[in-house]
Design an enzyme around this catalytic site. Structure first.
Site, PDB file in Angstrom:
ATOM      1  N   ASP A 263       0.629  -1.402  -0.155  1.00  0.00           N
ATOM      2  CA  ASP A 263       0.010  -0.467  -0.088  1.00  0.00           C
ATOM      3  C   ASP A 263       1.077   0.954   0.313  1.00  0.00           C
ATOM      4  O   ASP A 263       2.232   1.468   0.794  1.00  0.00           O
ATOM      5  CB  ASP A 263      -0.799   0.029   1.547  1.00  0.00           C
ATOM      6  CG  ASP A 263      -1.406  -0.747   1.376  1.00  0.00           C
ATOM      7  OD1 ASP A 263      -2.321  -1.619   0.500  1.00  0.00           O
ATOM      8  OD2 ASP A 263      -2.746  -0.767   2.163  1.00  0.00           O
TER       9      ASP A 263
ATOM     10  N   ARG B 152      -1.424  -0.753  -8.675  1.00  0.00           N
ATOM     11  CA  ARG B 152      -3.252   0.065  -7.759  1.00  0.00           C
ATOM     12  C   ARG B 152      -2.759   1.228  -8.300  1.00  0.00           C
ATOM     13  O   ARG B 152      -1.534   1.941  -7.257  1.00  0.00           O
ATOM     14  CB  ARG B 152      -3.129  -0.611  -6.664  1.00  0.00           C
ATOM     15  CG  ARG B 152      -4.255  -0.313  -6.206  1.00  0.00           C
ATOM     16  CD  ARG B 152      -4.918   0.095  -4.932  1.00  0.00           C
ATOM     17  NE  ARG B 152      -4.229  -1.405  -3.702  1.00  0.00           N
ATOM     18  CZ  ARG B 152      -4.631  -1.967  -2.886  1.00  0.00           C
ATOM     19  NH1 ARG B 152      -3.958  -1.228  -2.006  1.00  0.00           N
ATOM     20  NH2 ARG B 152      -4.292  -3.215  -2.741  1.00  0.00           N
TER      21      ARG B 152
ATOM     22  N   LYS C 160      -7.158   6.941  -6.230  1.00  0.00           N
ATOM     23  CA  LYS C 160      -6.850   8.967  -6.208  1.00  0.00           C
ATOM     24  C   LYS C 160      -6.022   9.436  -4.851  1.00  0.00           C
ATOM     25  O   LYS C 160      -5.604  10.155  -4.964  1.00  0.00           O
ATOM     26  CB  LYS C 160      -7.789   9.571  -5.683  1.00  0.00           C
ATOM     27  CG  LYS C 160      -9.089   8.940  -6.700  1.00  0.00           C
ATOM     28  CD  LYS C 160     -10.399   9.632  -6.204  1.00  0.00           C
ATOM     29  CE  LYS C 160     -11.818   9.737  -7.384  1.00  0.00           C
ATOM     30  NZ  LYS C 160     -13.278  10.069  -7.477  1.00  0.00           N
TER      31      LYS C 160
HETATM   32  C1  LIG Z   1      -8.491  -1.753  -3.269  1.00  0.00           C
HETATM   33  C2  LIG Z   1      -7.928  -0.304  -2.373  1.00  0.00           C
HETATM   34  C3  LIG Z   1      -7.132   0.267  -2.707  1.00  0.00           C
HETATM   35  C4  LIG Z   1      -7.234   1.170  -1.661  1.00  0.00           C
HETATM   36  N1  LIG Z   1      -5.488   1.670  -1.337  1.00  0.00           N
HETATM   37  C5  LIG Z   1      -4.866   3.092  -0.845  1.00  0.00           C
HETATM   38  C6  LIG Z   1      -3.199   2.971  -0.969  1.00  0.00           C
HETATM   39  O1  LIG Z   1      -2.705   1.953  -0.810  1.00  0.00           O
HETATM   40  N2  LIG Z   1      -3.516   4.253  -0.002  1.00  0.00           N
HETATM   41  C7  LIG Z   1      -4.076   5.470  -0.248  1.00  0.00           C
HETATM   42  O2  LIG Z   1      -3.681   6.378  -0.149  1.00  0.00           O
HETATM   43  N3  LIG Z   1      -5.463   5.043  -0.590  1.00  0.00           N
HETATM   44  C8  LIG Z   1      -5.902   3.798  -0.924  1.00  0.00           C
HETATM   45  N4  LIG Z   1      -7.137   3.712  -1.517  1.00  0.00           N
HETATM   46  C9  LIG Z   1      -8.515   4.895  -0.615  1.00  0.00           C
HETATM   47  C10 LIG Z   1      -8.640   5.492  -2.326  1.00  0.00           C
HETATM   48  O3  LIG Z   1      -6.862   6.701  -2.841  1.00  0.00           O
HETATM   49  C11 LIG Z   1      -9.162   6.683  -1.822  1.00  0.00           C
HETATM   50  O4  LIG Z   1      -9.283   7.494  -0.833  1.00  0.00           O
HETATM   51  C12 LIG Z   1     -11.331   6.356  -2.075  1.00  0.00           C
HETATM   52  O5  LIG Z   1     -10.664   4.961  -2.613  1.00  0.00           O
HETATM   53  C13 LIG Z   1     -12.031   6.511  -2.154  1.00  0.00           C
HETATM   54  O6  LIG Z   1     -12.308   7.102  -3.886  1.00  0.00           O
HETATM   55  P1  LIG Z   1     -12.849   6.721  -4.735  1.00  0.00           P
HETATM   56  O7  LIG Z   1     -12.010   7.047  -6.109  1.00  0.00           O
HETATM   57  O8  LIG Z   1     -13.289   5.853  -4.257  1.00  0.00           O
HETATM   58  O9  LIG Z   1     -13.765   8.070  -5.041  1.00  0.00           O
HETATM   59  P2  LIG Z   1     -14.636   9.291  -4.227  1.00  0.00           P
HETATM   60  O10 LIG Z   1     -15.487  10.199  -4.601  1.00  0.00           O
HETATM   61  O11 LIG Z   1     -13.766   9.320  -2.638  1.00  0.00           O
HETATM   62  O12 LIG Z   1     -15.845   8.371  -3.905  1.00  0.00           O
HETATM   63  C14 LIG Z   1     -16.610   7.225  -4.918  1.00  0.00           C
HETATM   64  C15 LIG Z   1     -17.706   7.231  -4.938  1.00  0.00           C
HETATM   65  O13 LIG Z   1     -17.536   5.872  -3.667  1.00  0.00           O
HETATM   66  C16 LIG Z   1     -19.259   6.890  -2.925  1.00  0.00           C
HETATM   67  N5  LIG Z   1     -17.717   5.819  -1.918  1.00  0.00           N
HETATM   68  C17 LIG Z   1     -16.852   6.114  -1.277  1.00  0.00           C
HETATM   69  N6  LIG Z   1     -16.271   5.319  -0.259  1.00  0.00           N
HETATM   70  C18 LIG Z   1     -17.453   5.554   0.388  1.00  0.00           C
HETATM   71  C19 LIG Z   1     -17.636   4.804   1.654  1.00  0.00           C
HETATM   72  N7  LIG Z   1     -16.690   5.041   2.611  1.00  0.00           N
HETATM   73  N8  LIG Z   1     -18.890   4.390   1.586  1.00  0.00           N
HETATM   74  C20 LIG Z   1     -19.965   4.314   1.279  1.00  0.00           C
HETATM   75  N9  LIG Z   1     -19.136   5.410   0.054  1.00  0.00           N
HETATM   76  C21 LIG Z   1     -18.145   5.339  -0.587  1.00  0.00           C
HETATM   77  C22 LIG Z   1     -19.496   7.235  -3.326  1.00  0.00           C
HETATM   78  O14 LIG Z   1     -20.560   6.964  -3.435  1.00  0.00           O
HETATM   79  C23 LIG Z   1     -18.962   8.046  -3.495  1.00  0.00           C
HETATM   80  O15 LIG Z   1     -19.715   9.337  -4.802  1.00  0.00           O
HETATM   81  C24 LIG Z   1      -7.418   2.257  -2.118  1.00  0.00           C
HETATM   82  C25 LIG Z   1      -9.080   2.223  -2.129  1.00  0.00           C
HETATM   83  C26 LIG Z   1      -9.430   1.028  -2.604  1.00  0.00           C
HETATM   84  C27 LIG Z   1     -10.365   0.862  -3.760  1.00  0.00           C
END
Ligand SMILES: Cc1cc2nc3c(=O)[nH]c(=O)nc-3n(C[C@H](O)[C@H](O)[C@H](O)COP(=O)(O)OP(=O)(O)OC[C@H]3O[C@@H](n4cnc5c(N)ncnc54)[C@H](O)[C@@H]3O)c2cc1C
Length: 299
Positions: free
Chosen positions: A125, A175, A178
């Protein structure tokens, strides 16, 4: 996010722990490895793969870093013994990165070797920007040696496009997400649309360089654009996967699986569930409704 939700997010630290636990239980598999493996089995039956994440924060004692590596070695053995489809995701600061990079590299190497022996894979990660250089150094070193390691890059980081070029070693597996940490503007793109744009630039660069793409997002716009990019470049099904967090947008998960994409669910487990749960609740656009419902249910 509405004003009411914002106020509630700001006051989350004051919400009683048992309420947070009730609301956040959908984001965490449980406290034990048995809980997590049971859930992975269920996800596998639904057609999804998994990646297991032992919850915890940065450690400042060597013994704790060593114990964390021990636990991951045990996890890899159990994944094989139970015959479930899961790899592992690890956090360098839990494995001693802030104590000593060499200690951390050795701990991760031990996990990577155990994964290799079990025919498995380790995802490192990405944490905040103070760890990026060391994390990428460790990734490159271990991937060149063992070939079963992947890393994470964050679309909000201004350096990410350069990093894709720099870390593309043989068999590279990245991976793209955002990014979740709060970073200053000189390090990170700030606007929602800008981060989306950089996410797509990064994904396109990964595809162009033949990198295995792990597309981690719940943002339907990005999923839509990613599917179009994969199709446009003729990326075969076994050269990419979507990734989503446990408990977030399960309908989208089911849709992607039904459309024939490979999808992996990030499954956190362990006793340190509280900080992780707070992070997930902060991102949940409906957090107020869920917290209020849990409070009423607790009366
Ligand atoms: C498999 C995986 C691994 C990850 N690993 C890392 C990492 O190593 N380092 C790092 O910095 N970040 C990591 N992240 C987190 C990532 O960076 C984002 O903060 C997170 O995925 C939210 O971004 P999004 O692309 O889903 O967009 P967003 O715009 O945040 O979310 C899109 C939509 O998803 C839904 N949503 C998002 N979160 C939630 C919630 N908690 N509950 C309900 N609905 C929700 C909402 O409807 C939102 O409108 C990881 C995410 C995933 C999926």
């Amino acid at each position: 996010m509405s004003v009411f939700n914002r106020i509630l997010v700001a006051s989350l630290p004051f919400v009683p722990k048992f309420i947070v636990r009730r609301v956040a239980s959908r984001y965490v598999a449980g406290e034990t490895l048995d809980d997590a493996l049971r859930l992975v089995g269920e996800l596998n039956r639904q057609g999804a793969m998994a990646t297991l994440d032992l919850l915890g924060e940065e450690v400042s004692e060597r013994d704790k870093a060593v114990a964390c590596a021990d636990e991951y070695v045990r996890v890899l053995g159990r994944i094989r013994a139970d015959g479930v489809d899961s790899n592992v995701s690890i956090k360098p600061t839990m494995l001693g990165l802030k104590i000593d990079e060499g200690l951390c590299r050795d701990a991760i190497e031990r996990i990577v070797v155990a994964a290799k022996e079990n025919g498995n894979f380790v995802r490192i990660d990405m944490e905040d920007r103070t760890t990026t250089d060391a994390t990428l150094r460790i990734y490159k070193h271990l991937q060149e040696r063992y070939g079963n390691v992947g890393v994470v890059l964050q679309a909000y980081m201004r350096r990410t496009l350069a990093d894709i070029a720099a870390v593309t070693v043989a068999g590279a597996n990245i991976r793209i997400c955002k990014g979740i940490y709060v970073e200053p503007r000189d390090a990170a793109w700030k606007g929602y649309a800008t981060v989306r744009a950089n996410y797509l630039h990064a994904l396109e660069a990964m595809i162009a360089q033949g990198v295995y793409a792990a597309i981690a997002t719940h943002d339907e716009y990005l999923v839509c654009r990613a599917v179009a990019l994969l199709r446009k470049h003729g990326v075969p099904r076994d050269r990419y996967e979507f990734q989503m967090l446990l408990g977030v947008d399960e309908p989208l998960r089911r849709i992607l699986l039904a459309e024939g994409h490979r999808l992996r669910v990030y499954v956190p487990y362990g006793r340190d569930w509280y900080p992780y749960s707070i992070r997930r609740l902060r991102e949940n656009p409906e957090v107020a409704r869920h917290v209020l419902r849990a409070m009423l249910a607790g009366q």
